[in-house]
Every structure is written in structure tokens, then in C-alpha cells.
Design a protein around this motif. Structure first.
Motif, PDB file in Angstrom:
ATOM      1  N   MET A  87       0.844  -1.206   0.000  1.00 39.26           N
ATOM      2  CA  MET A  87       0.000   0.000   0.000  1.00 39.26           C
ATOM      3  C   MET A  87       0.872   1.247   0.000  1.00 39.26           C
ATOM      4  SD  MET A  87      -3.015  -0.603   2.806  1.00 39.26           S
ATOM      5  CE  MET A  87      -4.058  -2.052   2.806  1.00 39.26           C
ATOM      6  N   ALA A  88       1.876   1.262   0.881  1.00 33.25           N
ATOM      7  CA  ALA A  88       2.721   2.455   1.031  1.00 33.25           C
ATOM      8  C   ALA A  88       3.542   2.712  -0.224  1.00 33.25           C
ATOM      9  CB  ALA A  88       3.632   2.299   2.249  1.00 33.25           C
ATOM     10  N   GLU A  89       3.948   1.628  -0.936  1.00 32.81           N
ATOM     11  CA  GLU A  89       4.814   1.779  -2.106  1.00 32.81           C
ATOM     12  C   GLU A  89       4.035   1.775  -3.418  1.00 32.81           C
ATOM     13  OE1 GLU A  89       8.225   2.221  -2.012  1.00 32.81           O
ATOM     14  OE2 GLU A  89       7.892   2.456   0.152  1.00 32.81           O
ATOM     15  N   GLY A  90       2.706   1.658  -3.341  1.00 33.55           N
ATOM     16  CA  GLY A  90       1.895   1.649  -4.558  1.00 33.55           C
ATOM     17  C   GLY A  90       2.076   0.388  -5.396  1.00 33.55           C
ATOM     18  N   ILE A  91       2.380  -0.743  -4.748  1.00 37.37           N
ATOM     19  CA  ILE A  91       2.508  -2.023  -5.462  1.00 37.37           C
ATOM     20  C   ILE A  91       1.121  -2.669  -5.522  1.00 37.37           C
ATOM     21  CG2 ILE A  91       3.550  -4.332  -5.391  1.00 37.37           C
ATOM     22  CD1 ILE A  91       5.863  -3.015  -3.731  1.00 37.37           C
ATOM     23  N   ALA A  92       0.602  -2.915  -6.733  1.00 33.73           N
ATOM     24  CA  ALA A  92      -0.755  -3.456  -6.873  1.00 33.73           C
ATOM     25  C   ALA A  92      -0.793  -4.925  -6.450  1.00 33.73           C
ATOM     26  CB  ALA A  92      -1.224  -3.308  -8.322  1.00 33.73           C
ATOM     27  N   VAL A  93      -1.723  -5.240  -5.516  1.00 31.95           N
ATOM     28  CA  VAL A  93      -1.927  -6.616  -5.042  1.00 31.95           C
ATOM     29  C   VAL A  93      -3.316  -7.065  -5.489  1.00 31.95           C
ATOM     30  CG1 VAL A  93      -2.160  -8.078  -2.989  1.00 31.95           C
ATOM     31  CG2 VAL A  93      -0.433  -6.250  -3.028  1.00 31.95           C
ATOM     32  N   PRO A  94      -3.485  -8.195  -6.181  1.00 37.01           N
ATOM     33  CA  PRO A  94      -2.457  -9.192  -6.517  1.00 37.01           C
ATOM     34  C   PRO A  94      -1.838  -9.001  -7.910  1.00 37.01           C
ATOM     35  CG  PRO A  94      -4.620 -10.088  -6.988  1.00 37.01           C
ATOM     36  CD  PRO A  94      -4.828  -8.667  -6.530  1.00 37.01           C
ATOM     37  N   GLU A  95      -2.220  -7.923  -8.648  1.00 38.75           N
ATOM     38  CA  GLU A  95      -1.792  -7.799 -10.050  1.00 38.75           C
ATOM     39  C   GLU A  95      -0.270  -7.846 -10.197  1.00 38.75           C
ATOM     40  OE1 GLU A  95      -3.837  -5.804  -8.445  1.00 38.75           O
ATOM     41  OE2 GLU A  95      -5.794  -6.261  -9.340  1.00 38.75           O
ATOM     42  N   ARG A  96       0.444  -7.015  -9.407  1.00 39.48           N
ATOM     43  CA  ARG A  96       1.901  -7.002  -9.501  1.00 39.48           C
ATOM     44  C   ARG A  96       2.524  -8.037  -8.559  1.00 39.48           C
ATOM     45  NH1 ARG A  96       5.982  -8.162  -8.939  1.00 39.48           N
ATOM     46  NH2 ARG A  96       7.944  -7.103  -8.540  1.00 39.48           N
ATOM     47  N   LEU A  97       1.937  -8.184  -7.363  1.00 40.65           N
ATOM     48  CA  LEU A  97       2.480  -9.127  -6.372  1.00 40.65           C
ATOM     49  C   LEU A  97       1.332  -9.805  -5.630  1.00 40.65           C
ATOM     50  CD1 LEU A  97       5.270 -10.025  -5.075  1.00 40.65           C
ATOM     51  CD2 LEU A  97       4.625  -8.533  -3.170  1.00 40.65           C
ATOM     52  N   ALA A  98       1.387 -11.141  -5.575  1.00 40.93           N
ATOM     53  CA  ALA A  98       0.397 -11.902  -4.808  1.00 40.93           C
ATOM     54  C   ALA A  98       0.949 -12.170  -3.410  1.00 40.93           C
ATOM     55  CB  ALA A  98       0.098 -13.221  -5.513  1.00 40.93           C
ATOM     56  N   ILE A  99       0.047 -12.146  -2.408  1.00 37.72           N
ATOM     57  CA  ILE A  99       0.458 -12.338  -1.012  1.00 37.72           C
ATOM     58  C   ILE A  99      -0.448 -13.372  -0.356  1.00 37.72           C
ATOM     59  CG2 ILE A  99       0.393 -11.185   1.256  1.00 37.72           C
ATOM     60  CD1 ILE A  99       1.708  -8.798   0.012  1.00 37.72           C
ATOM     61  N   ALA A 100       0.173 -14.337   0.351  1.00 34.88           N
ATOM     62  CA  ALA A 100      -0.595 -15.346   1.080  1.00 34.88           C
ATOM     63  C   ALA A 100      -0.055 -15.483   2.490  1.00 34.88           C
ATOM     64  CB  ALA A 100      -0.515 -16.696   0.357  1.00 34.88           C
ATOM     65  N   GLY A 101      -0.959 -15.698   3.447  1.00 34.84           N
ATOM     66  CA  GLY A 101      -0.571 -15.830   4.850  1.00 34.84           C
ATOM     67  C   GLY A 101      -0.940 -17.192   5.408  1.00 34.84           C
ATOM     68  N   PHE A 102      -1.071 -17.252   6.738  1.00 41.18           N
ATOM     69  CA  PHE A 102      -1.426 -18.492   7.416  1.00 41.18           C
ATOM     70  C   PHE A 102      -2.052 -18.148   8.756  1.00 41.18           C
ATOM     71  CE2 PHE A 102      -0.494 -21.867  10.478  1.00 41.18           C
ATOM     72  CZ  PHE A 102      -1.014 -22.971   9.814  1.00 41.18           C
ATOM     73  N   ASN A 103      -3.232 -18.647   9.039  1.00 44.05           N
ATOM     74  CA  ASN A 103      -3.970 -18.571  10.309  1.00 44.05           C
ATOM     75  C   ASN A 103      -5.414 -18.127  10.136  1.00 44.05           C
ATOM     76  OD1 ASN A 103      -2.503 -19.628  12.443  1.00 44.05           O
ATOM     77  ND2 ASN A 103      -1.247 -17.799  12.638  1.00 44.05           N
ATOM     78  N   GLY A 104      -5.670 -17.235   9.131  1.00 39.44           N
ATOM     79  CA  GLY A 104      -7.051 -16.776   8.948  1.00 39.44           C
ATOM     80  C   GLY A 104      -7.519 -15.844  10.048  1.00 39.44           C
TER      81      GLY A 104
END
Lengths: 336, 336
Positions: free
Chosen positions: B265-282
Motif C-alpha cells: 500500500m505504502a509503495e503503490g505495489i498493486a496486489v495481486p496484479e503485480r504481487l500476490a500475497i498469502a498468509g497463514f492462520n485466517g
């Protein structure tokens, strides 16, 4: 499950270490003069055969103080209490003590039953949260023969020792900060006020400060449900629908305020230009958002550490102040 | 601190209730036939004079099982363990038990010392986290004469009872999900792998599944410091600087992934278009963001409840399965 560890006796350790039983007992209780080489031999034997000293029996036999500290928390649904526990455990475990944890779910009746039950364990000390208790709880605590710590809140006269901060002052300070930024039409979002009395104290002082300055509280919304983030997000939607003229909203905690920020992001509401948002606690997650949350940093880890230190000091006969006010810090942030 | 509550005796209750001491003792221990009216009179007298029964002495005298359950957690720095404790406390407190909590800070040596110390309290049961322990800890636990629960992880053969999920399967499933979305160049961000062995198991299975599919792990970054949100945010900045071609990043938990989202968000990187992010725990906070986090929902509260129920069942002589796999749920979300 085997049972060997359970039936090993002092004499098994003594035999393995080639010393007398009284020597083993001295090493275990850290009592009396013991040569360093002997101590190491006994400890090696304890490890080698897997002996577990029965401290419970020891504590009773010698009428020494128990190594358990009773901790009564309002909720395990909030990272704030985890920070307190973390500080407490760090100091207590270094002193050889352990926490026995009970949860009231913000019920004064449950608190009374839990305090009675914890006292029946003859704990080394007891920690309760906040300053308001039922009369029966007050009596149990004031008649207990162990240190009693009231944690999180320092407004008023403590039963024994209070460690925390003034929630009234925190509410007042946030009102002054927001008034100083030029906001005049306010909203408040928090739990049912009779439930979380510290949130209630902040809200009362916040509203009083607004009124004294001639500003208006246009509306309040109550959060419900297990998730404070969800609660804050939903409550802000309702509050803005009912009172569209609100300029700034004070949330009872950061989780709820972050939920409010998510509502604004999803609805395209500019923060703080169209709506200002303020929280309480200073959680990392709020401070690491692209626009850091305007909030009040509370010293939760330090409160836990201080409570642990007060218990160790008091048990060692060192005098502890009746009230330790650890203060707080207003974080201006970028959302108000 | 007064001392009246501490010195009240059975005979004071007996006098106040107008019954014999043995009757008071029966009511307190819930033993033997007692008329309902008598029981109520004794309980009223206990409340009226503020008597606290000494359960510790009672437990030893009758060699009844203690009402304390030892709980060894790796950390109090993560809301995940609070969810487990919440479930555990809900079931245990209904059964009259309390948790005694110890924290290892992910040190196997500390775990061994804490298990030894907790066993010295003769707890009703002991709960440890995960399946890997030092040999000395394994021996203490397998020789303990109480139920032993290994929580969070079900891969491998348990000492006594394992309740949790397969972390290897969770890592494999997330790799398949991301491969199915068309990503081929990956990054991983997590703690030092030898520290959190469950995160390590997920990472190993994730990487193995990528390799089997011919996809690439371009780089990994290790998080440090007390705040996982800050750690994830900083680690993603370093990872992208070193490997700008990465398309998708698997974080060891949601807190770190949320930190990564804040960096984007701070760097203006589009998620998920430019970078996809996945976590763990929900975690709630990830699911309530404007774009819900792609993650794996773990059943932490249920694990705690199930552990509490297993202890109550086992103590009541009801057989408990050696392994309870509560599974997990992949949440597709909107960030990958």
C-alpha cells in the motif's frame, strides 16, 4: 503414560549420586551449605534418572509460600492482555513463580467466584484487573494474607497495590488533541459501557471534555460480537448512516478503529479529510499501516513486568508503592 | 492485607451454619449424603463469613488429582496462542480446572526445564506445543503419570495424545493453490526455520510442491524483532529489492502478510496484479481488510476446546483418540 517418573524417590537420587538423602533434599530446596561439586553431582543424577521433586508437598510441609500467582483477566479475546501476561511471566518465571489464569468475561459475579477459588490454592499473590469489584470480592481481597495487585487502572484508592494508568486522563487527553485539530462534531464507538469499566471511564472523560469546550457528541454506537475489528467496521457503518455530519470518531480500542479504517477504505471515505479516526492502545498493526493510527500508547508489557516485580519485592519484604501510574503517550498519527 | 480470611477454620463455618464440622467438610468436598437445605445453609455461611477452603491441602490429604493443568506455550507474542488458551480455559474451567502457563520462547532447553518444573506440581494433565522435543523432555513426558497433550501438530507418532493439524499438508495445499492461479516465481518470508518448527514444516512442503511442479523459489527472507507485522513489512522490502521478479510471496503467518500488504500500500505495489500475497492462520484482521487476505484458516479455539475435553475425558476414564486432526481451510481471499 508410564508411571516411573512419578514413583522415583529421594533415595533413588541419593543412590545414583552416591550421597545421603538429606544432601539431595538440601540441593533441591537450595538450603544449607553444599559443595559445588556435590550440587552438580546431585543435579546430574536428578536429570539422569528423571526425578521430579514434589514442590507442592514441600510447600505445605514447610508452610512456605506457594509458587503460584493467581491472575484474573477479563478476557482472552484481546492481545492487550497477552502483552500484560508476557511482562508478568517474564519477571515471575525468573523468580521461580508461575501464573494460574482465570477469565471473567467481564462478569463481576464470575470475578468473585474465581477470586474465591484462586485463594483456596493459597497463591503467593493474586492479580485482578481494574478497580471495580463486587462488595464480596473486595472483602475477599482485602482479607487475603497475600499481595493483591489491581492492574491496568490507577484511578481511586487501591485495596493493596494498583499498577496501571488513569483512563479518565487518557480520554480527556484524546478529546483535547482532537479539539486542537479543529474537530467539533464527534462520534464514539465502544463496548457496552457497563461491561468494560475502563473504556467507560475514558468515554465519560472524553465526552465531558468535549462538552466543556462547546463541541458536540452527535452519536454513539455499541459494538457486539467476538471480533473487535468486525465490530468496529460494522458500528462505523451504522454510526455514519445515522449521523452523516460526524467529523471525528473515538473508538474504545485500536482493533475497532482499524475495523473503522477498513470501512473507510472499502467505501472510499478519505481519512482524515472527510472523517478523523482515533483509537486506544497503540498496537503495532495500527502504527504500521500506511497512515499510522492516531491513538494512545498504553504500557501493557511494562504493567505486567511491574506487577511481577511488585510481587517479588513484597514477598521479599521490600516496600512497594500503593499506586504506580505508568502513564501513557498520545500518538498523533495520521488519521486525525 | 488483613489475615482474617486466612485463619478462618472449618469450625467457624460449622458454628455460623449451626451444623457439625464433618457436615461442612462434606459440603466442601461434595462427598456423602447431604440434605439440600443443609448444603445451602453451609454455603451461605461460607459466603457470609468469607471462608476459603484450602483445596491444596485437601488434594494432598486425599491424594486426589490436582486441579491444575500445566500448559507450555512457545510464545505469548501471538494472538494464535490466546485463541488456543481461550478454548482450553472455557472447557477446563467448566470442569473445575485451571491452567498454569509457562512460555519457552521457542527454546527446547527451556521447554525441558519448564516441563520438569510443571510436573513437580503434580498437575492433572500437561499440554505442550508441537511434536519436537529434546530427548530428556520426551522421557519426562512419556514417564509422566498424567495425560500428556501435544497441541497444534499431528504429523508423526504422539507421546500420548496429539491434537492439531498437519502443517506439511497446509504448506502443500497453499503451493497448489498459488500454482493453480498461474504464479511461477515465488518468495518465502518466515522466522528462522529451526525456531518455529511448524512454520518450517509448512515451508518445506511448500517448496517441495513448487519444485515438483517446475516452479521456482527465487528467494527467502527471515523476520526478526518482536513485531511480526513490522517484521513482515521490512522483510518484504528486502526480498523485493533482492529479487524483483518474484510474483507471489508465502508468509509464515497472517501478521507478517498484513505487514507485507502495508508495504505494498505504502509503495503503490498493486496486489495481486503485480504481487500476490498469502498468509497463514485466517485472523479476523486479515479477512476484514478491503481485499481479504489469501490464507489458511486454522482451528485454534477448537484445538483448545478439544484439548480441554480430552483431559476431562481421560481423567474420567473415557478413551481418547491418540490423534485428532482438526484440519484447516484454505481461504482463497483476494490477495493472490
Amino acid at each position: 503414560m508410564g508411571s516411573r517418573g512419578d514413583t522415583l524417590k529421594l533415595r533413588d537420587v541419593a543412590r545414583a549420586a552416591g550421597v545421603s538423602e538429606i544432601t539431595v533434599s538440601r540441593v533441591i530446596r537450595s538450603k544449607g551449605p553444599i559443595a559445588e561439586e556435590t550440587r552438580q553431582r546431585v543435579e546430574a543424577a536428578i536429570r539422569a534418572i528423571g526425578y521430579v521433586p514434589n514442590r507442592l508437598a514441600g510447600a505445605l510441609r514447610t508452610t512456605a509460600v506457594s509458587e503460584l500467582v493467581g491472575v484474573v483477566l477479563p478476557s482472552l479475546n484481546n492481545i492487550v492482555f497477552l502483552d500484560v501476561l508476557r511482562g508478568l511471566n517474564e519477571v515471575l518465571s525468573a523468580g521461580g513463580f508461575r501464573s494460574v489464569i482465570s477469565v471473567t468475561e467481564y462478569s463481576p459475579e464470575a470475578e468473585c467466584e474465581l477470586v474465591r477459588s484462586l485463594l483456596s490454592w493459597r497463591p503467593a499473590a493474586i492479580i485482578v484487573t481494574g478497580r471495580q469489584h463486587e462488595a464480596a470480592t473486595e472483602r475477599l481481597l482485602s482479607e487475603a494474607s497475600v499481595p493483591v495487585i489491581e492492574l491496568m487502572d490507577t484511578d481511586g484508592a487501591p485495596i493493596d497495590i494498583a499498577i496501571g494508568m488513569s483512563h479518565a486522563k487518557a480520554g480527556q487527553d484524546m478529546a483535547r488533541h482532537l479539539l486542537g485539530r479543529g474537530y467539533r462534531r464527534f462520534g464514539y464507538i465502544g463496548p457496552v459501557l457497563t461491561k468494560d469499566l475502563r473504556a467507560g471511564a475514558r468515554c465519560d472523560a472524553f465526552v465531558e471534555t468535549l462538552r466543556a469546550a462547546g463541541a458536540q457528541l452527535l452519536g454513539t454506537e455499541t459494538m457486539s460480537g467476538p471480533s473487535p475489528v468486525q465490530g468496529g467496521r460494522d458500528a462505523l457503518a451504522r454510526l455514519l448512516a445515522a449521523h452523516p455530519a460526524i467529523e471525528a470518531v473515538y473508538f474504545s480500542n485500536d482493533d475497532a478503529a482499524i475495523g473503522g479504517l477498513f470501512h473507510c477504505m472499502a467505501e472510499g471515505i478519505a481519512v482524515p479529510e472527510r472523517l478523523a479516526i482515533a483509537g486506544f492502545n497503540g498496537l503495532d498493526v495500527g502504527q504500521l499501516m500506511p497512515k499510522p493510527l492516531t491513538t494512545t500508547l498504553t504500557r501493557r508489557f511494562e504493567m505486567g513486568c511491574r506487577a511481577g516485580a511488585a510481587i517479588l519485592d513484597q514477598l521479599a519484604g521490600i516496600e512497594v508503592p500503593k499506586i504506580s501510574d505508568l502513564g501513557f503517550e498520545l500518538i498523533p498519527g495520521a488519521t486525525a
